[in-house]
Design an enzyme around this catalytic site. Sequence first.
Site, short mmCIF file in Angstrom:
data_model
loop_
_atom_site.label_atom_id
_atom_site.label_comp_id
_atom_site.label_asym_id
_atom_site.label_seq_id
_atom_site.Cartn_x
_atom_site.Cartn_y
_atom_site.Cartn_z
N CYS A 1 20.81 14.37 52.77
CA CYS A 1 21.95 14.04 53.62
C CYS A 1 21.78 14.64 55.02
CB CYS A 1 23.25 14.56 53.00
SG CYS A 1 23.82 13.60 51.59
N HIS B 1 20.53 9.78 46.24
CA HIS B 1 20.53 9.36 47.65
C HIS B 1 19.44 8.30 47.86
CE1 HIS B 1 21.33 10.68 52.01
NE2 HIS B 1 20.52 9.62 52.08
N CYS C 1 -5.41 -20.33 47.52
CA CYS C 1 -4.83 -19.04 47.13
C CYS C 1 -3.94 -19.23 45.91
CB CYS C 1 -4.03 -18.46 48.30
SG CYS C 1 -2.96 -17.07 47.87
N HIS D 1 25.21 9.64 52.25
CA HIS D 1 24.91 9.78 50.82
C HIS D 1 25.35 8.51 50.10
CE1 HIS D 1 23.81 12.20 47.31
NE2 HIS D 1 24.79 11.54 46.68
N ASN E 1 12.36 3.93 43.23
CA ASN E 1 12.94 4.19 41.91
C ASN E 1 14.44 4.37 42.08
OD1 ASN E 1 10.24 4.35 41.05
ND2 ASN E 1 10.19 6.57 41.25
N GLU F 1 3.84 -2.97 22.78
CA GLU F 1 3.42 -3.16 24.17
C GLU F 1 2.27 -2.23 24.54
OE1 GLU F 1 7.77 -4.43 24.03
OE2 GLU F 1 6.53 -2.87 23.14
N HIS G 1 16.44 6.23 48.62
CA HIS G 1 15.16 6.59 49.23
C HIS G 1 14.05 5.81 48.53
CE1 HIS G 1 15.24 9.14 45.64
NE2 HIS G 1 13.92 9.24 45.74
#
Length: 330
Positions: A42, A163, A195, A112, A152, A308, A165
């Site tokens: 912050c 916060h 492509c 924030h 994330n 998986e 990012h």
Amino acid sequence: MPELRREPVSGCWIIVATERATRPSDFKTNQQIIKSSFCPFCEGNEDKTPPEILAYRDNGAMPDTGGWRVRVVPNKFPALQIEGEENKCVEGIYDMMSGIGAHEVIIESPRHIQSLTSLENGNVKEVLLCYRDRLVDLKNDKRFVYGLLFKNVGASAGASLEHTHSQLIVTPIVPQLVANEMENARIFYQQRERCLFCDMIDQEIDTDRRIVFLTDNFVAFAPFASRFPFEIWILPKNHKSHFENLQEFELDELANVLKGVLGRLETALDLPPYNYIIHSAPFNVTESEFFHWHIEIIPRLTNIAGFEWGTGFYINPTLPEEAAELLRKQ
């Protein structure tokens, strides 16, 4: 009946198990709330992070003080360190080298807030511009060959702070997943002289079954062989292999697309945890005719388990066509 679909970029096969499907409201993300009485990201807490590398600031504002809009700092606990040399060596059949690279945090707002969608389009554009500027700067270091930008959101997606990012990790080698994507794209180009990604864009626009967001220069769609429920890819319509070569007008448009897609996911899935990753060509590759940069957005709605891990198959309980249709309505 379940269906097997092959994802042409990775070459992986996906199992679409429609009988396991649930409504979007039925997905249980079990998102852990990240709570802290103090946030180092912050505005006003600039002295609690490492010294800034880059910041977009108001006129006259000094480094490592308030008055910034987007700020980049080294990760306090870096996966790789900027100092040193490769020092490659072998031990029998095993290869080793020093853990050199860069690990940076892009703090996307002085406020924030928890989501990029809370920002104005102009602020989202500055985040993307910051991505571009950092890649351009770091690719000048000849020790480094690849830069991965990722975000994330939510504890179950790997975030330790709420916060908003994102992060940039630069490595001295090309990650194997990226190398595999490039090799598959190269083989497709050699065989068809086109492509793979451009063909994918043309087919998705033509069929219009999995499109989520479409503008003059970008398209967002649920991949034909989506590995995860509500997985979305964003690609530029015009062929570009390097994200850092984006022009100013493209950043404006991409900000609108990225914010729009994330907003639809947040509305449809009630603020799910997610990751997004920008796949771009390596630094040491000139403009490639066969590779196409793209963003992969992966909501964390299901868990990867033994099957998986043991096979490389992913089981997706949601048809991408149905996911796209729902997101278009948001």
